[in-house]
Design a protein around this motif. Structure first.
Motif, PDB file in Angstrom:
ATOM      1  N   ALA A   1      67.309   8.115 -10.854  1.00  0.00           N
ATOM      2  CA  ALA A   1      67.864   7.556 -12.274  1.00  0.00           C
ATOM      3  C   ALA A   1      68.833   6.477 -12.217  1.00  0.00           C
ATOM      4  N   LEU A   2      68.780   5.225 -12.735  1.00  0.00           N
ATOM      5  CA  LEU A   2      69.880   4.427 -12.807  1.00  0.00           C
ATOM      6  C   LEU A   2      70.917   5.061 -13.627  1.00  0.00           C
ATOM      7  N   ARG A   3      72.216   4.818 -13.371  1.00  0.00           N
ATOM      8  CA  ARG A   3      73.323   5.186 -14.444  1.00  0.00           C
ATOM      9  C   ARG A   3      74.383   4.117 -14.777  1.00  0.00           C
ATOM     10  N   ALA A   4      74.665   4.056 -15.812  1.00  0.00           N
ATOM     11  CA  ALA A   4      75.766   3.237 -16.333  1.00  0.00           C
ATOM     12  C   ALA A   4      77.046   3.440 -15.381  1.00  0.00           C
ATOM     13  N   GLY A   5      77.640   2.167 -15.008  1.00  0.00           N
ATOM     14  CA  GLY A   5      78.716   2.431 -14.171  1.00  0.00           C
ATOM     15  C   GLY A   5      78.324   2.450 -12.699  1.00  0.00           C
TER      16      GLY A   5
ATOM     17  N   VAL B   1      64.506   3.107  -5.127  1.00  0.00           N
ATOM     18  CA  VAL B   1      64.002   2.661  -6.498  1.00  0.00           C
ATOM     19  C   VAL B   1      64.727   3.280  -7.528  1.00  0.00           C
ATOM     20  N   HIS B   2      65.276   2.460  -8.308  1.00  0.00           N
ATOM     21  CA  HIS B   2      66.101   2.797  -9.356  1.00  0.00           C
ATOM     22  C   HIS B   2      65.471   2.796 -10.768  1.00  0.00           C
ATOM     23  N   ILE B   3      65.344   3.937 -11.569  1.00  0.00           N
ATOM     24  CA  ILE B   3      64.634   3.806 -12.724  1.00  0.00           C
ATOM     25  C   ILE B   3      65.395   3.601 -13.974  1.00  0.00           C
ATOM     26  N   THR B   4      64.946   2.722 -14.500  1.00  0.00           N
ATOM     27  CA  THR B   4      65.894   2.150 -15.727  1.00  0.00           C
ATOM     28  C   THR B   4      65.062   2.361 -17.035  1.00  0.00           C
TER      29      THR B   4
ATOM     30  N   TRP C   1      66.801  -7.858  -0.510  1.00  0.00           N
ATOM     31  CA  TRP C   1      66.577  -8.634  -1.876  1.00  0.00           C
ATOM     32  C   TRP C   1      66.699  -7.188  -2.613  1.00  0.00           C
ATOM     33  N   TRP C   2      67.641  -7.734  -4.020  1.00  0.00           N
ATOM     34  CA  TRP C   2      67.910  -6.721  -5.128  1.00  0.00           C
ATOM     35  C   TRP C   2      66.926  -7.213  -5.970  1.00  0.00           C
ATOM     36  N   VAL C   3      66.036  -6.515  -6.649  1.00  0.00           N
ATOM     37  CA  VAL C   3      64.727  -6.752  -7.450  1.00  0.00           C
ATOM     38  C   VAL C   3      64.945  -5.831  -8.606  1.00  0.00           C
ATOM     39  N   PHE C   4      65.045  -6.722  -9.878  1.00  0.00           N
ATOM     40  CA  PHE C   4      64.928  -6.035 -11.152  1.00  0.00           C
ATOM     41  C   PHE C   4      63.497  -6.487 -11.813  1.00  0.00           C
ATOM     42  N   THR C   5      62.600  -5.753 -12.290  1.00  0.00           N
ATOM     43  CA  THR C   5      61.281  -5.925 -12.779  1.00  0.00           C
ATOM     44  C   THR C   5      61.376  -6.802 -14.229  1.00  0.00           C
ATOM     45  N   GLY C   6      62.528  -6.213 -14.849  1.00  0.00           N
ATOM     46  CA  GLY C   6      62.719  -6.568 -16.243  1.00  0.00           C
ATOM     47  C   GLY C   6      61.701  -5.513 -17.154  1.00  0.00           C
TER      48      GLY C   6
ATOM     49  N   VAL D   1      64.967  -2.264  -9.085  1.00  0.00           N
ATOM     50  CA  VAL D   1      65.237  -1.483 -10.501  1.00  0.00           C
ATOM     51  C   VAL D   1      64.044  -1.726 -11.168  1.00  0.00           C
ATOM     52  N   ILE D   2      63.271  -0.662 -11.737  1.00  0.00           N
ATOM     53  CA  ILE D   2      62.176  -0.685 -12.361  1.00  0.00           C
ATOM     54  C   ILE D   2      62.225   0.287 -13.529  1.00  0.00           C
TER      55      ILE D   2
END
Length: 258
Positions: free
Chosen positions: A248-252, A220-223, A157-162, A183-184
């Motif tokens: 850290a998550l990056r645009a693109g 874990v990708h920090i957003t 799964w890909w999970v996005f916490t919002g 993505v948290i």
């Protein structure tokens, strides 16, 4: 499946776009300012928008997208873009954005029986299958009614916490999922922990406590870090003791989900 990060910043500045993800070419998860970087033809291919909550940095582009593609989608014989959210979130959009004062009501334009937007409610725990992609609606703990999303792949799964503060219900649900990408958010540094708590966001110390409830070793990708604060917040996160792989998550950036 490919999840393209259109925006992942907690605010705007040059090079910073607010939250939005494009899944393959036809599903948006949130609709922040990053949506506007897509070419017009790509915008016209979006059939569904999943919305975590009603805050402006997550919904700003819904109305602008509708205006941009209305004529093109009509000419192509395409149906309305479906906006999926909690009933409270949909009501907030109707009341505060699509009210004829802030923005036209694109749920009735260009014609009431052929609108460019259609609002569809869901509830926490629902499973949605959209153009062959299956999402589960997850709990979130924020200042307004809010959710996260999990996208099912073949094996994981890909999970996005919002946007969320501490959220025990999330970790209970993820305990039965094989998570490939999480993505948290971590919206503030530890020196602003009081603001983080009041606004129901995470800061690095609380992030560490939350991730301690996640089993295994996960990407874990920090957003949602504010512009200009990424290095400082990530330095604090880098001092956490955790088995997970944090970045850290990056645009693109593009995340693959098999």
């Amino acid at each position: 499946m490919k999840i393209r990060v259109l925006g992942c910043s907690g605010a705007i500045a040059e090079g910073s776009r607010t939250t939005s993800f494009l899944v393959d070419h036809d599903v948006l998860v949130d609709a922040g300012t990053g949506v506007g970087d897509l070419p017009l033809e790509a915008l016209a291919q979006i059939d569904h928008i999943l919305v975590t909550h009603s805050h402006l940095d997550h919904v700003l582009s819904i109305g602008l997208l509708a205006d941009a593609v209305m004529r093109r989608r009509a000419a192509q014989g395409r149906g309305p873009i479906e906006v999926h959210a909690l009933p409270e979130t949909l009501q907030a959009l109707r009341t505060h954005i699509f009210n004829g004062v802030i923005w036209p009501d694109f749920t009735r334009l260009p014609e009431a029986d052929r609108p460019v937007l259609k609002m569809i409610p869901f509830q926490m725990g629902d499973e949605l299958t959209l153009n062959g992609k299956t999402f589960e609606v997850l709990s979130a703990a924020h200042t307004v009614p809010a959710v996260g999303f999990a996208l099912r792949g073949r094996d994981a799964w890909w999970v996005f916490t919002g946007d969320t503060g501490p959220n025990p219900a999330l970790w209970r649900r993820l305990a039965s999922m094989k998570v490939a990408h999480l993505v948290i958010e971590t919206a503030f540094g530890d020196e602003e922990r009081d603001v983080a708590c009041l606004s129901q966001h995470l800061h690095p110390h609380k992030l560490g406590l939350e991730l301690a409830q996640l089993q295994g070793s996960v990407n874990v990708h920090i957003t949602h870090i504010k512009p200009g604060e990424v290095e400082a917040v990530m330095a604090e996160i880098g001092r956490l003791t955790t088995p997970h792989r944090l970045s850290a998550l990056r645009a693109g950036q593009v995340l693959d989900l098999a």
